[in-house]
Design a protein around this motif. Structure first.
Motif, PDB file in Angstrom:
ATOM      1  N   THR A 153      -7.230   8.470  -0.584  1.00  0.00           N
ATOM      2  CA  THR A 153      -7.311   7.524   0.656  1.00  0.00           C
ATOM      3  C   THR A 153      -8.621   7.275   1.069  1.00  0.00           C
ATOM      4  O   THR A 153      -9.197   6.292   1.347  1.00  0.00           O
ATOM      5  N   GLN A 210       3.314   6.443  -5.547  1.00  0.00           N
ATOM      6  CA  GLN A 210       2.969   6.617  -6.803  1.00  0.00           C
ATOM      7  C   GLN A 210       1.832   7.775  -6.992  1.00  0.00           C
ATOM      8  O   GLN A 210       2.203   8.619  -7.979  1.00  0.00           O
ATOM      9  N   LYS A 211       0.867   7.529  -5.925  1.00  0.00           N
ATOM     10  CA  LYS A 211      -0.354   8.578  -6.246  1.00  0.00           C
ATOM     11  C   LYS A 211       0.006  10.050  -5.947  1.00  0.00           C
ATOM     12  O   LYS A 211       0.084  11.026  -6.683  1.00  0.00           O
ATOM     13  N   GLU A 250       2.075  11.369  -8.982  1.00  0.00           N
ATOM     14  CA  GLU A 250       0.904  11.475 -10.034  1.00  0.00           C
ATOM     15  C   GLU A 250       0.273  12.956  -9.917  1.00  0.00           C
ATOM     16  O   GLU A 250      -0.077  13.650 -10.639  1.00  0.00           O
ATOM     17  N   LYS A 310       3.552   1.771  -1.562  1.00  0.00           N
ATOM     18  CA  LYS A 310       4.233   2.140  -2.789  1.00  0.00           C
ATOM     19  C   LYS A 310       3.070   2.856  -3.809  1.00  0.00           C
ATOM     20  O   LYS A 310       3.272   3.849  -4.321  1.00  0.00           O
ATOM     21  N   LEU A 311       1.737   2.424  -3.529  1.00  0.00           N
ATOM     22  CA  LEU A 311       0.739   2.948  -4.198  1.00  0.00           C
ATOM     23  C   LEU A 311       0.491   4.424  -3.614  1.00  0.00           C
ATOM     24  O   LEU A 311       0.191   5.251  -4.653  1.00  0.00           O
ATOM     25  N   LEU A 312       0.646   4.550  -2.393  1.00  0.00           N
ATOM     26  CA  LEU A 312       0.476   6.279  -2.139  1.00  0.00           C
ATOM     27  C   LEU A 312       1.623   6.905  -2.437  1.00  0.00           C
ATOM     28  O   LEU A 312       1.214   8.145  -2.863  1.00  0.00           O
ATOM     29  N   MET A 335       0.750  -1.116   0.294  1.00  0.00           N
ATOM     30  CA  MET A 335      -0.078   0.000  -0.151  1.00  0.00           C
ATOM     31  C   MET A 335       0.805   1.312   0.116  1.00  0.00           C
ATOM     32  O   MET A 335       0.502   2.179  -0.802  1.00  0.00           O
TER      33      MET A 335
END
Length: 183
Positions: free
Chosen positions: A105, A7-8, A11, A3-5, A1
């Motif tokens: 989130t 990345q976002k 972005e 890594k996703l945060l 998770m």
């Protein structure tokens, strides 16, 4: 998770992003003094600023209930060190990033999450504190890292970032504190 945060955050416009274990974050009630000096003009004029934000010791204890911090920064270019308009524009861009992180989130239904930003909450054009009316968005208020006793320069270092990013720049920090389950 995490890594996703990260990345976002990139972005959505972050300059850099890093992850820090909350147990390593330097907390000190003395950082509240920055708020009390009222350099930003929000002391006593914003529900998310001292003295209204609450007891510093309780806020520092709350920080310790999380286990990871996704730290992100934005860097704005200034014409010179007196470019107040440039600082305000960079601050507005940072606030937009913070709100996008919050929306993300919320959208993935993360539990036990706390967003902290730079300065007091700027969600409303004028805080209800000024007119002695209740907060219009209590579920979305955004307090600052310093109001919670976080040493932001050390946090930047721990996240692999510079606290100051060169002459004629302004750097703002935000953090998503979260508890990842240990499954």
């Amino acid at each position: 998770m995490d890594k996703l945060l990260q990345q976002k955050a990139i972005e959505f416009g972050a300059y850099r992003v890093g992850v820090v274990d909350v147990k390593d974050i330097v907390l000190n009630a003395a950082f509240r003094k920055m708020c009390e000096s009222n350099a930003c003009g929000n002391y006593g004029r914003n529900y998310t600023c001292p003295p209204d934000i609450g007891d510093i010791d309780a806020l520092m204890e709350k920080i310790k209930t999380y286990n990871k911090a996704i730290v992100y920064q934005t860097v704005g270019e200034l014409e010179d060190s007196y470019d107040f308009e440039g600082m305000m524009e960079a601050g507005a861009k940072h606030s937009l990033l913070v709100q996008k992180m919050w929306d993300f989130t919320d959208g993935i239904k993360l539990e036990n999450v706390l967003h902290l930003g730079a300065g007091g909450c700027s969600l409303c054009p004028v805080c209800g504190k000024i007119s002695d009316t209740p907060c219009r968005n209590p579920e979305r208020v955004m307090a600052s890292l310093e109001a919670h006793g976080i040493n932001v320069s050390k946090l930047a270092e721990q996240a692999g970032m510079k606290y100051i990013n060169g002459q004629n720049t302004v750097t703002y920090f935000g953090v998503v504190l979260i508890t990842f389950s240990k499954k």
